[in-house]
Design a protein around this motif. Structure first.
Motif, PDB file in Angstrom:
ATOM      1  N   LEU B 183      -2.825  30.388  75.533  1.00  0.00           N
ATOM      2  CA  LEU B 183      -3.830  30.291  76.600  1.00  0.00           C
ATOM      3  C   LEU B 183      -3.195  29.997  77.949  1.00  0.00           C
ATOM      4  N   LYS B 184      -2.396  28.914  78.025  1.00  0.00           N
ATOM      5  CA  LYS B 184      -1.769  28.610  79.320  1.00  0.00           C
ATOM      6  C   LYS B 184      -0.614  27.632  79.131  1.00  0.00           C
ATOM      7  N   SER B 185       0.218  27.513  80.150  1.00  0.00           N
ATOM      8  CA  SER B 185       1.204  26.434  80.113  1.00  0.00           C
ATOM      9  C   SER B 185       1.226  25.712  81.446  1.00  0.00           C
ATOM     10  N   ASP B 186       1.413  24.407  81.366  1.00  0.00           N
ATOM     11  CA  ASP B 186       1.501  23.564  82.563  1.00  0.00           C
ATOM     12  C   ASP B 186       2.860  22.920  82.571  1.00  0.00           C
ATOM     13  N   LYS B 187       3.664  23.305  83.546  1.00  0.00           N
ATOM     14  CA  LYS B 187       4.992  22.710  83.611  1.00  0.00           C
ATOM     15  C   LYS B 187       5.217  22.159  84.999  1.00  0.00           C
ATOM     16  N   VAL B 188       5.935  21.026  85.050  1.00  0.00           N
ATOM     17  CA  VAL B 188       6.318  20.519  86.351  1.00  0.00           C
ATOM     18  C   VAL B 188       7.340  21.470  86.939  1.00  0.00           C
ATOM     19  N   GLU B 189       7.098  21.877  88.148  1.00  0.00           N
ATOM     20  CA  GLU B 189       8.034  22.813  88.774  1.00  0.00           C
ATOM     21  C   GLU B 189       9.111  22.034  89.519  1.00  0.00           C
ATOM     22  N   GLY B 190      10.242  22.669  89.658  1.00  0.00           N
ATOM     23  CA  GLY B 190      11.225  22.136  90.610  1.00  0.00           C
ATOM     24  C   GLY B 190      12.204  21.115  90.057  1.00  0.00           C
ATOM     25  N   THR B 191      11.891  20.441  88.932  1.00  0.00           N
ATOM     26  CA  THR B 191      12.872  19.510  88.397  1.00  0.00           C
ATOM     27  C   THR B 191      13.312  19.975  87.020  1.00  0.00           C
ATOM     28  N   VAL B 192      14.483  19.475  86.622  1.00  0.00           N
ATOM     29  CA  VAL B 192      14.990  19.792  85.293  1.00  0.00           C
ATOM     30  C   VAL B 192      14.144  19.021  84.276  1.00  0.00           C
ATOM     31  N   PRO B 193      13.632  19.674  83.241  1.00  0.00           N
ATOM     32  CA  PRO B 193      12.857  18.927  82.244  1.00  0.00           C
ATOM     33  C   PRO B 193      13.685  17.805  81.618  1.00  0.00           C
ATOM     34  N   LEU B 194      13.027  16.694  81.310  1.00  0.00           N
ATOM     35  CA  LEU B 194      13.744  15.515  80.799  1.00  0.00           C
ATOM     36  C   LEU B 194      14.734  15.787  79.662  1.00  0.00           C
ATOM     37  N   PRO B 195      14.327  16.542  78.632  1.00  0.00           N
ATOM     38  CA  PRO B 195      15.271  16.707  77.521  1.00  0.00           C
ATOM     39  C   PRO B 195      16.550  17.439  77.934  1.00  0.00           C
ATOM     40  N   GLU B 196      16.513  18.151  79.037  1.00  0.00           N
ATOM     41  CA  GLU B 196      17.697  18.892  79.478  1.00  0.00           C
ATOM     42  C   GLU B 196      18.445  18.194  80.599  1.00  0.00           C
ATOM     43  N   ALA B 197      17.863  17.120  81.127  1.00  0.00           N
ATOM     44  CA  ALA B 197      18.438  16.501  82.328  1.00  0.00           C
ATOM     45  C   ALA B 197      19.761  15.814  82.017  1.00  0.00           C
ATOM     46  N   GLU B 198      20.734  15.964  82.912  1.00  0.00           N
ATOM     47  CA  GLU B 198      22.007  15.267  82.735  1.00  0.00           C
ATOM     48  C   GLU B 198      21.967  13.883  83.355  1.00  0.00           C
ATOM     49  N   LYS B 199      21.082  13.728  84.355  1.00  0.00           N
ATOM     50  CA  LYS B 199      20.925  12.400  84.965  1.00  0.00           C
ATOM     51  C   LYS B 199      19.442  12.039  84.949  1.00  0.00           C
ATOM     52  N   VAL B 200      19.157  10.805  84.562  1.00  0.00           N
ATOM     53  CA  VAL B 200      17.766  10.370  84.491  1.00  0.00           C
ATOM     54  C   VAL B 200      17.633   9.005  85.170  1.00  0.00           C
ATOM     55  N   ALA B 225      18.482  13.823  89.852  1.00  0.00           N
ATOM     56  CA  ALA B 225      18.109  13.339  88.520  1.00  0.00           C
ATOM     57  C   ALA B 225      16.633  13.593  88.248  1.00  0.00           C
ATOM     58  N   THR B 226      16.249  13.546  86.977  1.00  0.00           N
ATOM     59  CA  THR B 226      14.852  13.654  86.583  1.00  0.00           C
ATOM     60  C   THR B 226      14.307  12.242  86.368  1.00  0.00           C
ATOM     61  N   THR B 227      13.027  12.022  86.665  1.00  0.00           N
ATOM     62  CA  THR B 227      12.452  10.688  86.498  1.00  0.00           C
ATOM     63  C   THR B 227      11.828  10.520  85.121  1.00  0.00           C
ATOM     64  N   ALA B 228      11.909   9.266  84.629  1.00  0.00           N
ATOM     65  CA  ALA B 228      11.319   8.926  83.335  1.00  0.00           C
ATOM     66  C   ALA B 228      10.673   7.548  83.468  1.00  0.00           C
ATOM     67  N   CYS B 229      10.012   7.087  82.435  1.00  0.00           N
ATOM     68  CA  CYS B 229       9.387   5.760  82.498  1.00  0.00           C
ATOM     69  C   CYS B 229       9.254   5.159  81.110  1.00  0.00           C
ATOM     70  N   SER B 230       8.925   3.867  81.081  1.00  0.00           N
ATOM     71  CA  SER B 230       8.689   3.184  79.810  1.00  0.00           C
ATOM     72  C   SER B 230       7.257   3.454  79.358  1.00  0.00           C
ATOM     73  N   ARG B 231       6.973   3.086  78.123  1.00  0.00           N
ATOM     74  CA  ARG B 231       5.662   3.413  77.577  1.00  0.00           C
ATOM     75  C   ARG B 231       4.488   2.745  78.287  1.00  0.00           C
ATOM     76  N   PRO B 232       4.552   1.421  78.574  1.00  0.00           N
ATOM     77  CA  PRO B 232       3.367   0.836  79.242  1.00  0.00           C
ATOM     78  C   PRO B 232       3.071   1.499  80.584  1.00  0.00           C
ATOM     79  N   VAL B 233       4.098   1.996  81.234  1.00  0.00           N
ATOM     80  CA  VAL B 233       3.911   2.674  82.523  1.00  0.00           C
ATOM     81  C   VAL B 233       3.100   3.964  82.342  1.00  0.00           C
ATOM     82  N   ALA B 234       3.427   4.714  81.279  1.00  0.00           N
ATOM     83  CA  ALA B 234       2.665   5.947  81.009  1.00  0.00           C
ATOM     84  C   ALA B 234       1.274   5.596  80.490  1.00  0.00           C
ATOM     85  N   ASP B 235       1.219   4.553  79.650  1.00  0.00           N
ATOM     86  CA  ASP B 235      -0.083   4.157  79.092  1.00  0.00           C
ATOM     87  C   ASP B 235      -1.057   3.715  80.179  1.00  0.00           C
TER      88      ASP B 235
END
Ligand SMILES: Cc1cc2nc3c(=O)[nH]c(=O)nc-3n(C[C@H](O)[C@H](O)[C@H](O)COP(=O)(O)OP(=O)(O)OC[C@H]3O[C@@H](n4cnc5c(N)ncnc54)[C@H](O)[C@@H]3O)c2cc1C
Ligand SMILES: Nc1ncnc2c1ncn2[C@@H]1O[C@H](COP(=O)(O)O)[C@@H](O)[C@H]1O
Lengths: 246, 319
Positions: B183-200, B225-235
Motif C-alpha cells: 500500500l505505501k511506505s513512510d521513510k524518514v528522508e535525508g538521514t541514514v537509517p539507524l540499522p545502517e548508521a556508522e555513527k549514532v 550521525a543518525t539520532t536514536a533514543c531510549s525507550r521512555p523517550v519514545a514511549d
C-alpha cells in the motif's frame, strides 16, 4: 478467527548471562524465566483483541520441556483459551518450526503469530520457517494490524520507517512493539488458567540441522576513559586519533 | 559456490547488500569457490556488485520485484540457488533478510544462522559465530547440512570497494500474483537509517523534554550521525518510535554510539552494546552506562553537548 500464538520461554531481561560445562550450556542458576516479551506483550495480546472483536479461539503453542508450563500458564491467565506443549528440548529453530507447522496443519487456524525474535536466540527465524512450511505469506516485524473480516492491513518495521501492506488470511505474522499494549493477568485470569486445557504432545521427530557448540562472553571493556567536561576538544582528539571513529 | 542476495534500492546496492557481498567473497575465498550476487528488481548498474567482491551477477527482473513479498522473493532466490547449485546462500540480517532467511532455509533444506558476525570457520565443518541473549553473549553454531544459509549482521565487516565490475547475466522471472499487496511506505528522508548508521547520537530522559532536542540534532548533523533514543523517550512521544533502541526497540551496531542523558539500563544496553566505541555523557558518575563505555564525560549535558559540537566544528575547520 482462530489464532495460534507461538510462545517461548527466555531468561528475564535483567538476567546475568553465564555458561557452564566448558561454556557449552547456559547457566540457569538463579535465573528467572519469563515469556519472551514480544510473544507476551504483542503477539498474544493482539490475538486476544482479535478474538474479542470477531470471536474465535486463541491457542498457545510452545515447543519445550515441562519447565515451559509456567510461562504457558501465564499466557492462559492473560486470556488464551487453551495451550499445547510439544514435549521436547529443541536444538534449533528448524525443529521448533517443524513441530509448530505440523501441529498447525492438524487444526484450522486463520492466523499464526510469533514474536519478532526470541531475546535468547535473536534468530527471527521461526516465523519465516513456519510460513514457508505452511506456504503462507509472512509479515515480519509488524507494529500494527487492523483486521476487517479476513483482510488485514499491516504496518511493518523497515529500515528508517515503515511499510504498509494488505493481506488475506491465512498468514503468519511476527509481532514488534506497537502491535498491542501489554496486559497484566488479574486474579480471575490466574484462577481460570488452572482449569484451561494444556495438552502435552510428543514431538514428530524432525531432526535438527544445526547445533550450538559453545558460547563466549563479550570481552570485558577496559575501564572507561573519563574526559574533563571542559575539554571536549580532548574527547574529539581521542575519538579521532585513538579510537579512529571520526 | 556462494550465492549472495544483495539488497538494492533507490537505484543502488544498499550498504547492507555491499556488506553481504564482501562477506560472501571472503567466504568463497576460504572455501576455494566462486561467488555470485543475485539482484532482484530494477538496478541500473548491477555490474557494481563486482566492486564489493562478486565474481558474477544474476540480475533478476519482473513485476514481482517492485515490492517486497518474502514468499515470492524467497522463491526467486532459491530458484537461482538451486540452478547454480549454491552451497552457501548469504544475505543481510536486515528487515528483508529477517523475513527471508527462515524461508530460504526451508526451501533449500538448509541449516541457517541469522546475524553472523564473522566469516565461518571451515576448519572442521562449518562453524559460525553470532550474538545471542541480546548482545550479552556469542554462540558458535555448527551448520550440519550440505546447503547453508547465513545472514550477516549489519556493520559486521567493512565492504571492499576496489573489485572489478562483474559480468551480468539477466534473467526475466515471472511469478504468480504475490499474496501481499503493497500500500505505501513512510521513510524518514535525508538521514541514514539507524540499522545502517556508522555513527549514532542517542539521548534519554536526561533531556527533560522534546523541546530540548535541538542540541542533539545539531551534534548529530555535525557528525553526520543518525539520532536514536531510549525507550521512555519514545514511549512519551518525545521522539518517533523508530528511534527507540534497546532490547524492545532495534539493535544496532555502529562504529560510534554517543549516549546522552541515558542511565544505561540493561535493556537499553542490550540493543547497543555491540557498538565499536561508546561515549557516555551523564551528570551522575554512578550511572551504570559508564561501565559499558569507552569514553565518559561526567557533566551536565546541556553544557557538554554544545561544547562537543563546537569542538567537532573546530576539528573540521582545522582539517
Ligand atoms: C522488559 C523491558 C524492556 C525494556 N526495553 C528497553 C529498550 O529497548 N530500550 C530502552 O532504552 N529501555 C528499555 N527498557 C527500560 C529501561 O529499563 C530503562 O527504564 C530506560 O532505558 C531508561 O531510560 P533513560 O536512560 O532515558 O532514563 P533514566 O533511567 O531516567 O536515565 C536518565 C539519565 O539521565 C541523566 N541525566 C539527567 N539529567 C542530566 C543532565 N542535565 N545532564 C546529564 N545527564 C543527565 C541521569 O543521571 C540518568 O542517568 C525496558 C524495560 C523493561 C522492563
Ligand atoms: N520453542 C519455541 N516454542 C514456541 N514458539 C517459539 C519457540 N522458539 C521460538 N518461538 C517463536 O518464534 C519467535 C521467533 O523466535 P526466534 O526465531 O528464535 O528468534 C518467538 O518470538 C516465538 O514466538
Amino acid at each position: 478467527m482462530n489464532v495460534l500464538v507461538c510462545v517461548t520461554k527466555t531468561p528475564d531481561t535483567t538476567a546475568k548471562i553465564g555458561f557452564v560445562e566448558q561454556n557449552t550450556r547456559f547457566d540457569q542458576n538463579g535465573v528467572q524465566f519469563i515469556m519472551n516479551p514480544y510473544d507476551e506483550w504483542y503477539a498474544l495480546v493482539r490475538a486476544l483483541e482479535l478474538k474479542e472483536a470477531q470471536g474465535g479461539k486463541v491457542t498457545l503453542i510452545s515447543v519445550g520441556l515441562a519447565d515451559c508450563d509456567q510461562v504457558i500458564r501465564k499466557g492462559l491467565a492473560i486470556g488464551a483459551d487453551e495451550a499445547v506443549r510439544i514435549d521436547m528440548d529443541p536444538a534449533d529453530s528448524f525443529q521448533v518450526a517443524s513441530e509448530i507447522a505440523a501441529y498447525a496443519r492438524s487444526g484450522e487456524f486463520d492466523l499464526i503469530m510469533t514474536g519478532k525474535e526470541s531475546i535468547e536466540s535473536n534468530g527471527s527465524e521461526v516465523g519465516a520457517m513456519i510460513a514457508e512450511l505452511m506456504d503462507w505469506p509472512f509479515l515480519s516485524y509488524a507494529s500494527k494490524m487492523e483486521m476487517v473480516g479476513s483482510t488485514a492491513t499491516v504496518d511493518l518495521e523497515i529500515e528508517g520507517g515503515e511499510e504498509t501492506v494488505q493481506v488475506n488470511t491465512p498468514f503468519v505474522i511476527s509481532a514488534a512493539k506497537g502491535l498491542a499494549e501489554q496486559r497484566i493477568p488479574n486474579m480471575r485470569g490466574i484462577m481460570m488458567a488452572k482449569t484451561k486445557p494444556l495438552q502435552v504432545l510428543p514431538g514428530s521427530g524432525a531432526a535438527a540441522r544445526s547445533s550450538i557448540v559453545g558460547y563466549s562472553l563479550p570481552k570485558e571493556k577496559a575501564s572507561v576513559h573519563l574526559v574533563d567536561p571542559e575539554r571536549m576538544d580532548e574527547l574529539v582528539r581521542l575519538l579521532k586519533e585513538e579510537a579512529k571513529v571520526l | 559456490m556462494v550465492l549472495i542476495f544483495a539488497e538494492s534500492g533507490d537505484g543502488k546496492i544498499r550498504k547492507a547488500g555491499q556488506e553481504a557481498i564482501t562477506y560472501g567473497k571472503r567466504l568463497a575465498e576460504k572455501a576455494g569457490v566462486s561467488c555470485t550476487a543475485v539482484i532482484l528488481g530494477p538496478l541500473d548498474h548491477p555490474e557494481d556488485a563486482g566492486k564489493y567482491g562478486a565474481d558474477q551477477v544474476v540480475h533478476v527482473t519482473g513485476p514481482a520485484f517492485d515490492h517486497f513479498d518474502a514468499q515470492v522473493w524467497a522463491r526467486a532466490i532459491s530458484d537461482v540457488a538451486l540452478e547454480k547449485q549454491a552451497g552457501y546462500v548469504i544475505l543481510s540480517h536486515s528487515s528483508r533478510g529477517k523475513a527471508l532467511t527462515g524461508r530460504l532455509a526451508i526451501r533449500l533444506n538448509a541449516a541457517c544462522v541469522s546475524g553472523a558476525n564473522d566469516i565461518p570457520d571451515l576448519g572442521n565443518g562449518c562453524l559460525v559465530s553470532k550474538g545471542v541473549y541480546s548482545g550479552k553473549a556469542f554462540a558458535t553454531i555448527r551448520l550440519e547440512t550440505d546447503v547453508k544459509v547465513i545472514s550477516v549482521m549489519g556493520n559486521a565487516l567493512q565492504p571492499m570497494t576496489d573489485g572489478a565490475p562483474a559480468p551480468v547475466q539477466g534473467l526475466a522471472w515471472s511469478a504468480a500474483e504475490p499474496r501481499v499487496k503493497f500500500l505505501k511506505s513512510d521513510k524518514v528522508e535525508g538521514t541514514v537509517p539507524l540499522p545502517e548508521a556508522e555513527k549514532v547520537v542517542s539521548a534519554g530522559r536526561g533531556m527533560k523534554g522534546p523541546e530540548n532536542w535541538g542540541i542533539i540534532e545539531e551534534l548529530a548533523s555535525e557528525l553526520g550521525a543518525t539520532t536514536a533514543c531510549s525507550r521512555p523517550v519514545a514511549d512519551s512521544d518525545w521522539r518517533p518510535h523508530h528511534e527507540h533502541v534497546g532490547q524492545t526497540g532495534i539493535a544496532i551496531r555502529p562504529n560510534l554510539y554517543i549516549a546522552i542523558g541515558i542511565s544505561g539500563a540493561i535493556q537499553h544496553l542490550a540493543g547497543v552494546n555491540r557498538s565499536k566505541v561508546i561515549v557516555v555523557i551523564n551528570k551522575d558518575p554512578e550511572a551504570p552506562f559508564f561501565k559499558a563505555a569507552d569514553y565518559g564525560v561526567v557533566g551536565d549535558l546541556f553544557e557538554v553537548v554544545p561544547r562537543l559540537t563546537q569542538a567537532i566544528r573546530n576539528m573540521k575547520a582545522a582539517g
